[in-house]
Design a protein around this motif. Structure first.
Motif: not given
Length: 518
Positions: A128-157
């Motif tokens: 939805h954000a990218r449909n509005l703006c071609d410059n989109v930043q995304w952050s997984p808050m508390d990334a350093t305490r997120t399971e690495e497998d899940y972090l890889r998954r959501v970053v790819e998404i």
């Protein structure tokens, strides 16, 4: 070796302002944004547009005025936040939407989302954000305490959904430098599409390692550092802009990366942020602290006289300080004052110079010498003409024989009101006099005094923080008379509270907005 560019993302106006008591007025936000833009900051996170009408207006006005910087707004992972953010930043020459959601087990539990449900939300909201703006930043808050497998998954998404910058926050300042570098390196090497986006790092300073973690992340492949002036921010603060920029400049031998920052403007904006936020810079803070280029030890002084490089890894001029501290006195004229202020990094219009000159002459009559720090305090004093409350006169009687008494004349909405009050000491009597003239329910949270320069005739800088019905405001003033500085700081805080009282809307204060869905 070819130098890589490291983007500087400043969040003083968003994360920095979330420090309790650091709330800035609309005009102050515009001023700081202009200074950041002139300084060469690549991205300015101007605020959290959904938080309040005032925050929306500030982000919108900053977006309209920015000349070079990308202007970014923060949005939680829901359409309402993202739409509001886009409305605020869309008129910028270079707009950005920054959306985030907490991905660690602790943060997933708050909205009660499963891993799959959160992954779907990330996909939908980033799209939805990218449909509005071609410059989109995304952050997984508390990334350093997120399971690495899940972090890889959501970053790819997020990358597949259109995010152009992936920011990896150390939200609670938990990680260590080696972990910070390894985490960025792992994501770049193992997430499909990672080579097509910029990785960023946002480090908090809870364990005192924010700057080290940010620089380690750059070594691991990050090419954007999120930071604030003076390290201002939640709890123990953030990575300090001045620290990472000067570290990259000084240690280019082992960190061959460049930034667009004009380092000569660092000291000026550091002082200004300290003034408008009310958060004084500690004397021994790296780069911008009062003692950062001071040498008292005889051995150090001898070494500095022979070769300044013996005890300084950078020059004071590199951050906007003068190489020497030549004092001005009461016989100095406007030309000398202007030259000194220009040397210190202040470019004042004629009417501003006249105002400072009057205060300078008054100070010079009371001090033997006026130093650089005295001048900086004079320039950054807030003497707003539109303040409802103004100190006209103050006379205090104190000593071993009480009670201590304050005779005060206070201008309230244009009318002079006089009173006499007593208290447990001269400052208490002064504050009681203000309350007697202008009744209020604000509670004093902090009273702090620090000397701007040395000696018994030094200017005292007083910081006062006050709270009223959840609203927090900080006032600051400098004067050779500590009680006068205290009175002015107290009145300054009250004026700010009055502005916040008039502008605030129930339920929309930034301190009360969480990252949960609304």
């Amino acid at each position: 070796m070819t130098k890589d560019k490291v983007l500087i993302f400043d969040t003083t106006l968003r994360d920095g302002e979330q420090s309790p008591g650091a709330t800035m007025t609309h005009d102050e936000k515009l001023e700081i944004a202009e200074l950041l833009d002139e300084m060469g900051v690549d991205i300015i996170e101007a605020g959290f547009p959904i938080a309040s009408e005032g925050d929306f207006r500030a982000v919108s006005d900053i977006a309209a005025r920015a000349k070079s910087s990308t202007i970014c707004g923060l949005a939680r992972a829901n359409y309402k936040d993202i739409d509001r953010c886009w409305d605020a930043v869309k008129q910028a020459k270079s707009p950005r939407i920054h959306t985030f959601i907490g991905t660690s087990p602790l943060h997933r539990a708050i909205p009660n989302l499963t891993m799959d449900e959160m992954a779907e939300r990330i996909h939908d909201t980033v799209t939805h954000a990218r449909n509005l703006c071609d410059n989109v930043q995304w952050s997984p808050m508390d990334a350093t305490r997120t399971e690495e497998d899940y972090l890889r998954r959501v970053v790819e998404i997020a990358i597949k959904a259109g995010a152009t910058t992936i920011n990896i926050p150390d939200t609670v300042g938990y990680t260590a430098p080696v972990e910070s570098a390894d985490l960025i390196r792992m994501l770049i090497n193992e997430v499909p599409g990672a080579d097509e986006v910029i990785f960023a790092t946002h480090c908090h300073n809870d364990l005192g390692m924010a700057t080290a973690n940010s620089l380690a992340a750059v070594e691991g492949g990050a090419r954007q550092i999120e930071c604030t002036i003076n390290g201002l921010g939640e709890r123990a603060g953030n990575t300090a802009l001045e620290e990472v920029v000067m570290a990259l400049k000084v240690r280019g031998d082992i960190m061959p990366f460049e930034t667009s920052i004009d380092t000569r403007k660092i000291m000026n904006i550091s002082r200004r942020v300290a003034t408008v936020s009310g958060f004084a810079v500690q004397f021994n803070k790296a780069i911008v602290g009062k003692n950062a280029f001071a040498h008292e030890s005889g051995i150090h002084q001898d070494g500095m006289l022979k070769n300044r490089e013996t005890f300084e890894v950078m020059k004071p001029e590199d951050v906007g300080l003068s190489g020497t501290s030549l004092p001005l006195g009461k016989h100095s004229g406007r030309a000398a004052l202007r030259a000194k202020l220009t040397e210190l990094g202040f470019d004042l219009a004629d009417n501003q110079l006249n105002d400072v000159f009057v205060r300078f002459k008054d100070l010079a009559d009371r001090k033997k010498e006026v130093f650089d720090d005295d001048l900086m305090a004079l320039v950054t004093q807030n003497d707003a003409e539109d303040d409802r409350l103004k100190l006209k006169s103050l006379r205090v009687v104190c000593g071993t024989q009480g009670p201590q008494t304050a005779d005060m004349v206070l201008e309230v909405d244009g009318a002079d009101i006089a009173t006499t009050a007593t208290g447990d000491g001269p400052v208490d009597a002064t504050f009681n006099a203000v309350k007697a003239i202008f009744t209020h329910r604000a509670r004093l949270q902090l009273y702090q005094v620090s000397a701007v320069t040395e000696g018994t005739d030094a200017q005292a800088t007083v910081t006062v923080r006050m709270e009223e019905e959840g609203r927090i405001a900080t006032g600051q003033s400098a004067d050779t008379d500590t009680v006068v500085a205290s009175a002015k700081a107290y009145i300054n805080a009250l004026n700010r509270l009055l502005v916040r009282r008039e502008q605030s809307e129930p339920g929309y204060d930034i301190k009360g907005v969480s990252y949960k869905d609304t």
